[in-house]
Design an enzyme around this catalytic site. Sequence first.
Site, PDB file in Angstrom:
ATOM      1  N   ASP A 281      10.138  32.195  22.882  1.00  0.00           N
ATOM      2  CA  ASP A 281       9.515  32.000  24.187  1.00  0.00           C
ATOM      3  C   ASP A 281       8.030  31.756  23.942  1.00  0.00           C
ATOM      4  O   ASP A 281       7.259  32.690  23.808  1.00  0.00           O
ATOM      5  CB  ASP A 281       9.750  33.247  25.048  1.00  0.00           C
ATOM      6  CG  ASP A 281       9.120  33.128  26.435  1.00  0.00           C
ATOM      7  OD1 ASP A 281       8.477  32.097  26.707  1.00  0.00           O
ATOM      8  OD2 ASP A 281       9.273  34.065  27.234  1.00  0.00           O
ATOM      9  N   ASP A 427      14.579  31.293  41.672  1.00  0.00           N
ATOM     10  CA  ASP A 427      14.143  31.952  40.439  1.00  0.00           C
ATOM     11  C   ASP A 427      14.314  33.468  40.588  1.00  0.00           C
ATOM     12  O   ASP A 427      14.967  33.947  41.523  1.00  0.00           O
ATOM     13  CB  ASP A 427      12.697  31.543  40.141  1.00  0.00           C
ATOM     14  CG  ASP A 427      12.377  31.513  38.663  1.00  0.00           C
ATOM     15  OD1 ASP A 427      12.817  32.418  37.940  1.00  0.00           O
ATOM     16  OD2 ASP A 427      11.665  30.585  38.224  1.00  0.00           O
ATOM     17  N   ASP A 540      17.736  31.430  31.842  1.00  0.00           N
ATOM     18  CA  ASP A 540      16.399  31.346  31.262  1.00  0.00           C
ATOM     19  C   ASP A 540      16.250  32.473  30.234  1.00  0.00           C
ATOM     20  O   ASP A 540      17.121  33.344  30.117  1.00  0.00           O
ATOM     21  CB  ASP A 540      15.367  31.488  32.384  1.00  0.00           C
ATOM     22  CG  ASP A 540      13.986  30.983  32.007  1.00  0.00           C
ATOM     23  OD1 ASP A 540      13.795  30.551  30.844  1.00  0.00           O
ATOM     24  OD2 ASP A 540      13.092  31.015  32.867  1.00  0.00           O
ATOM     25  N   ARG A 599      17.577  27.453  28.483  1.00  0.00           N
ATOM     26  CA  ARG A 599      16.335  27.093  27.792  1.00  0.00           C
ATOM     27  C   ARG A 599      16.499  27.114  26.269  1.00  0.00           C
ATOM     28  O   ARG A 599      15.964  26.272  25.577  1.00  0.00           O
ATOM     29  CB  ARG A 599      15.202  28.033  28.215  1.00  0.00           C
ATOM     30  CG  ARG A 599      13.835  27.577  27.721  1.00  0.00           C
ATOM     31  CD  ARG A 599      12.710  28.369  28.330  1.00  0.00           C
ATOM     32  NE  ARG A 599      12.690  29.747  27.859  1.00  0.00           N
ATOM     33  CZ  ARG A 599      11.747  30.626  28.183  1.00  0.00           C
ATOM     34  NH1 ARG A 599      10.765  30.279  29.006  1.00  0.00           N
ATOM     35  NH2 ARG A 599      11.791  31.864  27.734  1.00  0.00           N
ATOM     36  N   ASP A 615       8.443  25.594  29.408  1.00  0.00           N
ATOM     37  CA  ASP A 615       7.283  25.843  30.263  1.00  0.00           C
ATOM     38  C   ASP A 615       6.124  24.916  29.906  1.00  0.00           C
ATOM     39  O   ASP A 615       5.153  25.308  29.243  1.00  0.00           O
ATOM     40  CB  ASP A 615       6.864  27.303  30.149  1.00  0.00           C
ATOM     41  CG  ASP A 615       7.969  28.234  30.619  1.00  0.00           C
ATOM     42  OD1 ASP A 615       8.737  27.825  31.501  1.00  0.00           O
ATOM     43  OD2 ASP A 615       8.060  29.359  30.113  1.00  0.00           O
ATOM     44  N   HIS A 673       9.720  21.616  39.148  1.00  0.00           N
ATOM     45  CA  HIS A 673       9.622  23.071  39.021  1.00  0.00           C
ATOM     46  C   HIS A 673       8.152  23.438  38.891  1.00  0.00           C
ATOM     47  O   HIS A 673       7.347  22.647  38.386  1.00  0.00           O
ATOM     48  CB  HIS A 673      10.414  23.543  37.805  1.00  0.00           C
ATOM     49  CG  HIS A 673      10.499  25.032  37.653  1.00  0.00           C
ATOM     50  ND1 HIS A 673      10.645  25.879  38.723  1.00  0.00           N
ATOM     51  CD2 HIS A 673      10.458  25.821  36.544  1.00  0.00           C
ATOM     52  CE1 HIS A 673      10.712  27.132  38.287  1.00  0.00           C
ATOM     53  NE2 HIS A 673      10.592  27.116  36.970  1.00  0.00           N
TER      54      HIS A 673
END
Length: 941
Positions: A281, A427, A540, A599, A615, A673
Site C-alpha cells: 500500500d 466506500d 481494497d 487493488r 491511489d 473516484h
Amino acid sequence: MAAFVVSPLKMGPLLVLWLAVCLSGTWAVDRGNFKTCDQSAFCKRQRALKPGQSPYRALLETLELTNTKLTLQLINDNNKVRLLLELYRLQGNMTRVKINELKPLKPRFEVPDVLINDPPTEPLSLLSRDENGVVLSLGADSQRLIVSAKPFRLDIMEGREVLLSLNSRGLLAFEHLRIRKDTKVDPEGTENKEETEAANEPAEGEEVWGEKAKEDEKVEDGMWEETFKSHTDSKPNGPSSISLDFSLPGVENVYGIPEHADSLKLKATDGGDPYRLFNLDVFQYEVFNPMALYGAIPVMLSHSAQRTMGIFWLNAAETWVDISSNTAGKTVFGQMLDYVQGSSETPQTDVRWISESGIIDVFIMLGPTPADVFSQYASLTGTQAFPPLSALAYHQCRWNYNDQEDVAAVDQGFDDHDIPYDFIWLDIEHTDGKRYFTWDHHKFPQPKDMLQGLLDKRRKMVTIVDPHIKVDSSYKIHNEIRSKGFYVKSKDGGDYEGWCWPGNSGYPDFTNPEMRAWWASMFAYDQYEGSMENMYTWNDMNEPSVFNGPEVTMHKDALHGNWENRDLHNLYGLYVQRATAEGLIERSGGVERPFVLARAFFAGSQRYGAVWTGDNAAEWDHLKISIPMCLSLGLVGVSFCGADVGGFFKSPSTELLVRWYQTGAYQPFFRAHAHLDTPRREPWLFGPENTALIREAVRQRYALLPYWYQLFYHAHHSGQPVMRPLWVEYPQDTATFSMDDQFLLGRDLLVHPVTEEGARGVTAYLPGKGEVWFDVHTFQKHNGAQNLYIPVTISSIPVFQRGGSIIPRKARVRRSSSCMEHDPYTLFVALSPKRFAQGELYIDDGHTFNFDKQKQFIHRRFSFANNALSSRNLAPGSQFTTFSWVEKIVILGASKPSKATLKTPDGKESLLEFEFDASMSVLTLRKPGVNAGLDWTVVLQ
C-alpha cells in the site's frame, strides 16, 4: 484507498495519535517507509554476486529422461549442496524449468492455485550426449535445448539462433536451508538432517573443491534476523533466497512485470534499484519509479522484429528484477553450439530474477508471435473473466457518498444532466464503524430501498468489503473467523493483529480454502444484510495493508498455516478477490457473472475480475502514466484495468478533469473516484461547457459498448489483451516498440489521448505501410506508416479506425447500458485500399453464464468484399434471440453506387435509401431494418 490520510473522527484516539506522529502532512510517498535493494538483506546479498563463472555444474551421471521430463542433479562446488533440476517440454511451444534443493531440511514453498491445471507435456528426445552436456529436441522448428555441464547452463536454440540462455552469466544462486550455527535449537523439520547431509556429500571419487567439501557460507547481517525501522523479522528458517539470470540475444525491448508507475518499455536497472515485485500500500506513489506497488505479476515479455517471447517466474515471495544490456557477440557458447558466433555486437538484454524464498519455477514461452505468447500464458494461468456488460460502462465513485439521500441526489444528477452511468460506489463510510458486510443504519437505514431505486433505473451499486476485520466481540464476522481459527497467525501462534481502518484488526487467512469458502458464503443474500442482485463488491487494501506493519503490510514471519507470509505474500490479494468472486457467483446459484474490483493482484488474478492503478493523484503525469500501467497489465493477462478518473488525491483543474474523462472513456475500466478531503467533482459541477465535454466523452464510451464487449469476449476466450501496444499488431515496426502515449483497442481502433496541459496538437503515429486510418469523428482518411500532427481543442479525442475493419456501435445512448439492451446497431465499415473490410458482432444476455453453459449467444462475422456487405453466423451451434436490429450502415472510403439492395436468406430483396458525401467518400445506408442475429447481404451496384 491509501493508508495514511484519514478522517480523525472515524479513528480511535491511539491510531490518530500514531498517524499524527508518523505523517508529514504532505501528500507524497515517503520513500523511507519502503525498502531499497540495499535495505533488503537478501537482495543486497544476491546483488553483490557479480557475473562470472558459475559454481554450479551438472552431474550428468544423474540424468534421467522419461516421457514427460528430464531430471538432473546440480552441485554447488563451493559448498557441495545439491539441487534437483527438472525440465519439461510443454504443449504450445513452452519449456518449464524447476530447480529445488535435492533434499531440503524442510519443504520449500511451491505456488499453488495459480496454474489452472498441471500443464500438459510433450516428449523430450535426446539428440546427443557427451561429457560436456546433452542436447535435447524441443520438436518445433528445429528447436533444441542444450544443457552444458561445467559450468551449468541452459541454451534454447532454433536452428543456429540462440533464443534464450539460463545461467550464462553465472548468477544462479540458491541459498539452501540450514541449521543456525549459533544456537542449539534446530529448525522445524530437521529430522531429515542426516539424510540431507548424506545427499549433499560428494560421491565416491568426486573431486573436492576448496579446503573442505562443505565450506560454510559467510554469515552476514540480515541472514537470520533483519530489522527495518522499528520492525524485526525473526527469519526462523534463515536465508533461503534464490536467483537466476536469463540472456536474450538480439533483444533490446522487454515489457511487463507490473505493477510499476513507469514506462511501458522496461529500463535498464544498472546503477539503480531493480524493479521490485512486492504487494504494498504505497501512499500516493511517484511516477517513473521501479518501486513496488499494489500488485505483482512476475511475467516479462521480450520483443524484437523477429520474435516475441515470455518469461513467467512463478514465485510469490518478494522479488527483485534486474535488467541490463550487453552484446551477445562477447559470449562464448562452446563447441556444442556447432557454429561460430561472429564478432558483430548483437543487441542483448540480460534479466536477473531474485526472490526471497521458494523455488525456481520458470516457464519460458517461446512465442514466436505476440498472440502466441498471450495464448501460451493464458493456457497456464487462465484468461480474463468475462464481465457483465454493465461493468464495461461508466462507474461513479467517491470516498464517500454520505448517505441514502446523497446517493439518490447523485443518481438524479446524472439524469438531470443527461449523462449515462451504470454503477455508483460506496466506500468504507457506508459501514457500521468499518465493520464490513454491515451498514451505518443512521446514514443507510434502508439499503434495499436504495438498491431498488437504482434497480428501477436499471443501475447498480458497488460496496467495499476489505480483508481486515475489526477486532470486536460484538461483531459477528470477527467472532466467526476467530472461533473457526481462520485468522492469520503471528509467529508466536496467536491471531495476527494490526491497525487498519477499523483500528485494531485481524486478517483472515485467505490461503485457507475453508476460510475462502466461509467468506464466499457471507455474500449470500440472507447473510449480507441489505444486499440485492444489483450490488457488487470492491476489495481494497488487500496487499494486505497493515498501517503499523513493516512497509505498511504484514510481517513476513506471520503464519498462514505452515507457511510464512514471506513465502506467499504476493498471493494474498488474489485469494481475497477469488473468494469474493466465488461468493457473488454462489449467491446467484451459479447463474450470474460477478464483478469484483481489487487493488492487489498476482498472476491469475485476471480470472476473478478487474484491477485499478490505485491511489493516483490529480496530476498530468499520473494521467499519462495510466496508459503504460494498463498496457503492461494487459500484456500479462489482466485486461480489465483502469485508473481513477480525475486522480484520487488532490483536486484536478477543469482541463485535467476533462482530459482524464476523455482518456478513461477509452480504457477498459472507466471509473471516477476521489479522496474524501477533496471537493466534490461530479461531472456537472464545473460549468455547462465542461459538463458538455464530459457528457460527450461518456457517451462515446456507451456508443462503443458493443465493440468493448466483443473485445472482452475474445480476451476471455483467447487471452489476447483488450488494450494493447501498437507493436502487438505491428511486431516488425520498430517505431512502435517504445510507444506508450497511444494504444490500440483490439486491432481496429487507435487512440492517442491528449495528456499534455494546454495542448494545441498531438502527433499520432499511424502504423501499417499500405494501410489507411479514418478519423472516427471527421471520417477523414490518412495513410499508415506516418506521424500525423493533429490540431486539438479541449473537445478533441483523437481516435482512428483501421481501414479494413467493421465496428458496431449503438447510437441511442440511454441512462444505462441495460436500457440500451434492445436498441439497434450502426455498423461503421472502414474500407482498406483494396476495398475490403471485416468485423464481428457478439451478443448475449449481458450478465449470466448462459453464454458458456448453454451456448446462448450470437456471434456474427461481417465482411465487405466485391461491393457486397454480408453478415454470417460464426457459431452455428449457439442459439440466442435478440430484438436489436441494424438501423444504419456507414461505409468510409466508399464510391457512390447507383443502388443498394438488401438480400435475406428467404430470397427477399429490397432497395435501401442511401446518402453519399463525395467530399469525404462516405456512404450512409439507411434503415436496413434487418435483425442483428440473422444472415443478410447488402449489394452495392
